[in-house]
Design an enzyme around this catalytic site. Structure first.
Site, short mmCIF file in Angstrom:
data_model
loop_
_atom_site.label_atom_id
_atom_site.label_comp_id
_atom_site.label_asym_id
_atom_site.label_seq_id
_atom_site.Cartn_x
_atom_site.Cartn_y
_atom_site.Cartn_z
N SER A 48 -14.94 -105.73 31.41
CA SER A 48 -16.09 -105.81 30.96
C SER A 48 -17.29 -105.87 31.82
O SER A 48 -17.12 -105.82 32.98
CB SER A 48 -16.32 -106.96 29.96
OG SER A 48 -16.49 -108.17 30.87
N ASP A 80 -14.17 -101.77 30.17
CA ASP A 80 -13.90 -102.40 29.06
C ASP A 80 -15.35 -102.77 28.29
O ASP A 80 -16.22 -103.36 28.89
CB ASP A 80 -13.19 -103.40 29.02
CG ASP A 80 -12.75 -103.91 27.46
OD1 ASP A 80 -13.02 -103.46 26.59
OD2 ASP A 80 -12.25 -105.13 27.54
N HIS A 81 -15.68 -102.26 26.86
CA HIS A 81 -17.15 -102.48 26.27
C HIS A 81 -18.30 -102.33 27.28
O HIS A 81 -18.72 -103.52 27.69
CB HIS A 81 -16.76 -103.97 25.80
CG HIS A 81 -15.96 -104.11 24.70
ND1 HIS A 81 -16.08 -103.50 23.56
CD2 HIS A 81 -14.65 -104.54 24.70
CE1 HIS A 81 -14.95 -103.85 22.70
NE2 HIS A 81 -14.05 -104.27 23.42
N GLU A 138 -15.38 -97.79 19.82
CA GLU A 138 -15.11 -98.86 18.87
C GLU A 138 -15.69 -98.39 17.63
O GLU A 138 -16.83 -97.96 17.52
CB GLU A 138 -15.46 -100.34 19.35
CG GLU A 138 -15.01 -101.24 18.18
CD GLU A 138 -15.26 -102.77 18.73
OE1 GLU A 138 -15.11 -103.10 19.86
OE2 GLU A 138 -15.98 -103.50 17.88
N GLY A 188 -10.84 -112.55 20.75
CA GLY A 188 -10.69 -114.11 20.71
C GLY A 188 -9.57 -114.51 20.17
O GLY A 188 -8.47 -113.81 19.50
N HIS A 216 -7.66 -103.62 20.29
CA HIS A 216 -8.30 -104.65 21.02
C HIS A 216 -8.07 -106.09 20.27
O HIS A 216 -7.54 -106.18 19.26
CB HIS A 216 -9.75 -104.45 20.88
CG HIS A 216 -10.26 -103.29 21.72
ND1 HIS A 216 -11.51 -103.32 22.71
CD2 HIS A 216 -9.93 -102.12 21.75
CE1 HIS A 216 -11.77 -102.48 23.38
NE2 HIS A 216 -10.75 -101.50 22.98
N GLY A 218 -5.86 -108.44 21.28
CA GLY A 218 -4.39 -108.60 21.26
C GLY A 218 -4.11 -109.88 21.21
O GLY A 218 -2.94 -110.46 20.74
#
Ligand SMILES: [Zn+2]
Length: 290
Positions: A48, A80-81, A138, A188, A216, A218
């Site tokens: 991230s 990521d993100h 996303e 989370g 996402h 998971g």
């Protein structure tokens, strides 16, 4: 070697999913890579914005490329993100294979503009440098960070789940390669167990939007849901919180038992082993290995 795009296509044909695991240090990378190698399956390392700043974007980019070339092994790096065009541009300029532009908090038309800009920049690099970069976005909200949650966040509910027709429109407008929808998943881990996935919705989104689906959040999802989600069209699964928890708890336990130990390679070793164990179990499940 095949590109990440080709590995994803292969995963989809074989009804398996590629594991995506986040790291913020080299120990975690070792734990994940040990597990993947043991099973001989492709793997994606994610960072991230925060994780990337901690490990260093040049450092992680060079490390992944070195491992891939040294071992001729399908290990890939994903941003990521990332929340702006500039931050996506900077990782692509540093040879990341894939990036997620997360503009989900913006109104849809603004989200489309930012996402499209990232797709166009990736295409430009692909052409100029002979690369095969993937851009993911996303759609629908799935909560924000990889942490332990007491309850399911209020701002994640059925109304924030992705509609198949929206996914189709978004993919068409932006030209993204991968989509991360909201299908009951959340970032989370929830104390009383994570919500159930909407398997039908996954199927409908995959059919309507025409690009592979990334799941996402998971961590905390049941094995059964994972298996059904993969069958329904999920090709990549993200795991972060679970490995963070395993890492922290293993190191904590070691230091409690060995309070005088000061050598990092000794007190971090248990953390690496704990990550390896979690990742191995997840990769087995995602790849249908008994
Ligand atoms: Zn995510």
């Amino acid at each position: 070697m095949k590109t990440l795009r080709e590995y994803i296509k292969e995963a989809e044909e074989n009804k398996v999913a590629i594991g995506h695991f986040n790291i913020s240090n080299i120990e975690a990378l070792h734990g994940i890579y040990n597990a993947a190698k043991k099973l001989s399956v492709p793997v994606i390392i994610g960072v991230s914005e925060g994780e990337k700043d901690f490990i260093g974007k040049e450092e992680i980019s060079v490390l992944i490329k070195m491992i891939r070339e040294r071992d001729n092994y399908p290990i890939f790096l994903n941003a990521d993100h990332h929340y702006s065009f500039d931050s996506v541009k900077s990782v692509l300029d540093n040879n990341f294979e894939a990036a997620i532009i997360d503009a989900v908090k913006l109104p849809i038309e603004e989200n489309i503009i930012v996402t499209k800009k990232c797709v166009e920049y990736a295409k430009e690099l692909n052409q100029k440098e002979g690369r095969d970069i993937l851009i993911e976005a996303e759609l629908g909200f799935i909560g924000q960070s990889s942490k332990l949650l007491e309850i399911i966040p209020e701002d994640v509910n059925e109304s924030t789940m992705t509609l198949p027709e929206d996914a189709k429109y978004f993919v068409k407008q932006t030209g993204i390669d991968l989509i991360a929808p909201s299908v009951g998943n959340i970032h989370g881990m929830v104390k009383g167990g994570n919500p159930k996935l909407d398997i039908n919705r996954i199927k409908e989104i995959r059919e309507s939007c025409g690009v592979p689906i990334v799941l996402h959040g998971g961590s905390g999802i049941s094995d059964e849901d994972f298996v059904n989600a993969i069958k329904a069209g999920v090709s990549i699964i993200h795991i972060n919180t679970e490995i963070r928890v395993a890492y922290k708890e293993a190191i904590e336990k070691y230091l409690k038992e060995n309070p005088k130990e000061i050598a990092p390679y000794k007190f971090l070793k248990n953390g690496v082993d704990a990550i390896e164990k979690v990742v191995e179990a997840r990769l087995k499940l995602f790849n249908g290995i008994k």
